[in-house]
Each structure stands twice: as structure tokens, then as C-alpha cells.
Design a protein around this motif. Structure first.
Motif, PDB file in Angstrom:
ATOM      1  N   VAL A 175       1.624  -1.391   0.024  1.00 18.06           N
ATOM      2  CA  VAL A 175       0.063   0.123   0.464  1.00 18.06           C
ATOM      3  C   VAL A 175       0.742   1.078   0.030  1.00 18.06           C
ATOM      4  CG1 VAL A 175      -1.166   1.428   1.610  1.00 18.06           C
ATOM      5  CG2 VAL A 175      -2.416  -1.267   1.256  1.00 18.06           C
ATOM      6  N   GLU A 178       1.895   1.888  -3.123  1.00 18.58           N
ATOM      7  CA  GLU A 178       1.569   2.249  -4.535  1.00 18.58           C
ATOM      8  C   GLU A 178       1.244   4.196  -4.362  1.00 18.58           C
ATOM      9  OE1 GLU A 178      -2.232   2.594  -7.622  1.00 18.58           O
ATOM     10  OE2 GLU A 178      -0.153   1.265  -6.789  1.00 18.58           O
ATOM     11  N   HIS A 205      -8.542   7.769  -2.156  1.00 17.23           N
ATOM     12  CA  HIS A 205      -7.962   7.170  -2.486  1.00 17.23           C
ATOM     13  C   HIS A 205      -8.100   5.968  -1.959  1.00 17.23           C
ATOM     14  CE1 HIS A 205      -3.901   4.829  -3.761  1.00 17.23           C
ATOM     15  NE2 HIS A 205      -3.899   4.831  -4.745  1.00 17.23           N
ATOM     16  N   THR A 206      -8.099   5.622  -1.131  1.00 16.09           N
ATOM     17  CA  THR A 206      -8.107   4.858   0.154  1.00 16.09           C
ATOM     18  C   THR A 206      -9.827   3.664  -0.377  1.00 16.09           C
ATOM     19  OG1 THR A 206      -7.151   5.617   2.608  1.00 16.09           O
ATOM     20  CG2 THR A 206      -8.507   3.318   2.425  1.00 16.09           C
ATOM     21  N   TRP A 209      -9.319   3.094  -3.986  1.00 16.07           N
ATOM     22  CA  TRP A 209      -7.778   1.237  -3.735  1.00 16.07           C
ATOM     23  C   TRP A 209      -9.087  -0.232  -3.295  1.00 16.07           C
ATOM     24  CZ3 TRP A 209      -2.891  -0.172  -4.175  1.00 16.07           C
ATOM     25  CH2 TRP A 209      -2.455  -1.492  -3.329  1.00 16.07           C
TER      26      TRP A 209
END
Length: 212
Positions: A175, A178, A205-206, A209
Motif C-alpha cells: 500500500v 502504491e 484514494h483509500t 483502493w
């Protein structure tokens, strides 16, 4: 692989709430596509280029505002047997900030992430408290590297933990890689913004993801 060929862009986008859209100047599907592409792989400038290819003329500020106004927040209520935790220094403008993250290594989902101006045991304890308020981690085994602040916090919060450098803990490193890749690609992403704005992008973004 180009952005058009990236399989992670062919995902359900029902998680993007466009309730903030009041005017019909830009079609909702275009706003959704812009948010998704920016959170996935594109800088603001390159997202604008994609819009131009679609015949839509919008600025980087417009795309940035769409992401901010969507106010994407990770879902609560996960239950994990193992949780990988770590912290990593990143730069926001010319300032150092510390990104704390907790990841379920079995699903690779980000459970919680926060930006802080420094790293200390009290900050790490606060991060763990927030994590526990969002998810069922009371009986989880925490996997941690050599971060003294997190180890100290886990001890004081009386969590079970295992210090390891590889294995299941690689999920949180993945993570971080990324996020670092995204930041290094976005020369205009964490420049000229304040930490709260940077954190809002990281939370969004989380969400991407966890749905990709």
C-alpha cells in the motif's frame, strides 16, 4: 500499460456519491470518470487531457474540487484476525508528514489511514484508538515492523502483536509503495496544498483502493 488498458479502471463506481453536483454543466458520468481516473493513476493535468479527448473542457482545479466535494470516506465495520500497521514519511509541499496505515493482509483492504505532523507513541495510540472505533480489531494480531512508536503504542493499548519484516506485513508495504508511486507521479498533487487537503485525497484514494 496505458490508463485506458488498466483493468483497475473497469470497476463499479457506485461508491462515488455525486450528491454535491447541483448544476448540469458537466455530465455526472464525466465527473465520475474524472474522479476515478485521478484516484487511480492520473495526475490532475493528465485527467484534464482525458477530458479533452472526450470533448470536455475543464480545469485541474475543477477536477480537484470534484474529488474534495465527493468527500469519499472509507467504510467502517470490518472484522480482521490480522492487521498490518506501519508509518511512512511523505512530503506535503516542503513539510514532512507521517502517513500511518492499517491494512487487512488477507484482503489487502486499507482499514484506516491518517496523516500526522510527526510520529510519537501518543500519536500512534491515537491512531490505534481511531482504528478500533471504526473496526473490530480487539482480538486481532497486529503485524508491525521496527517502528518504535507503534510497538510502544501496541504495548500500552495491550494489543497482541508480532514484529516481522516480511510475510503478511508485506501488504501494508504494498500500500505504501502504491501511495508513494501516486505522489511521485503527481507533481501537482501534494504541492501547494495544506495537510488537510492532502489527507482528504488520501482518504478518497483509500476508498478507490478498497473498491478496485
Amino acid at each position: 500499460m496505458s490508463y485506458a488498458e488498466n483493468p483497475r479502471l473497469s470497476v463499479c463506481i457506485e461508491w462515488i456519491n455525486l450528491g454535491f453536483v447541483e448544476r448540469g454543466r458537466t455530465p455526472r458520468e464525466i465527473i465520475e470518470k474524472s474522479i476515478r481516473h485521478h484516484l487511480a493513476i492520473l495526475s490532475l493535468s493528465n485527467t484534464v487531457i482525458v477530458l479533452e479527448d472526450l470533448g470536455v473542457d475543464r480545469s485541474r482545479i475543477a477536477v480537484h474540487n470534484w474529488v474534495q466535494k465527493a468527500d469519499l470516506q472509507p467504510a467502517d465495520g470490518e472484522s480482521s484476525d490480522r492487521v498490518a500497521v506501519d508509518q511512512k514519511v511523505i512530503r506535503v509541499n516542503d513539510e514532512q508528514c507521517w502517513l500511518y496505515a492499517a491494512v487487512d493482509p488477507e484482503t489487502n483492504r486499507i482499514l484506516h489511514s491518517r496523516l500526522f505532523p510527526t510520529y510519537t507513541i501518543p500519536i500512534a495510540r491515537g491512531f490505534l484508538t481511531e482504528l478500533a472505533e471504526k473496526h473490530d480489531v480487539e482480538d486481532a494480531l497486529f503485524l508491525v515492523g521496527d517502528a518504535d512508536d507503534l510497538i510502544g503504542a501496541l504495548r500500552r493499548e495491550d494489543y497482541s502483536y508480532l514484529v516481522e519484516q516480511h510475510g503478511f506485513r508485506n501488504s501494508v508495504e504494498h500500500v505504501f509503495r502504491e501511495v508513494e508511486h501516486q505522489i511521485s507521479s503527481f507533481s501537482n498533487c501534494f504541492s501547494h496544498v495544506d495537510p488537510p487537503t492532502a489527507e482528504a485525497w488520501l482518504q478518497a484514494h483509500t476508498v478507490w483502493w478498497n473498491h478496485a
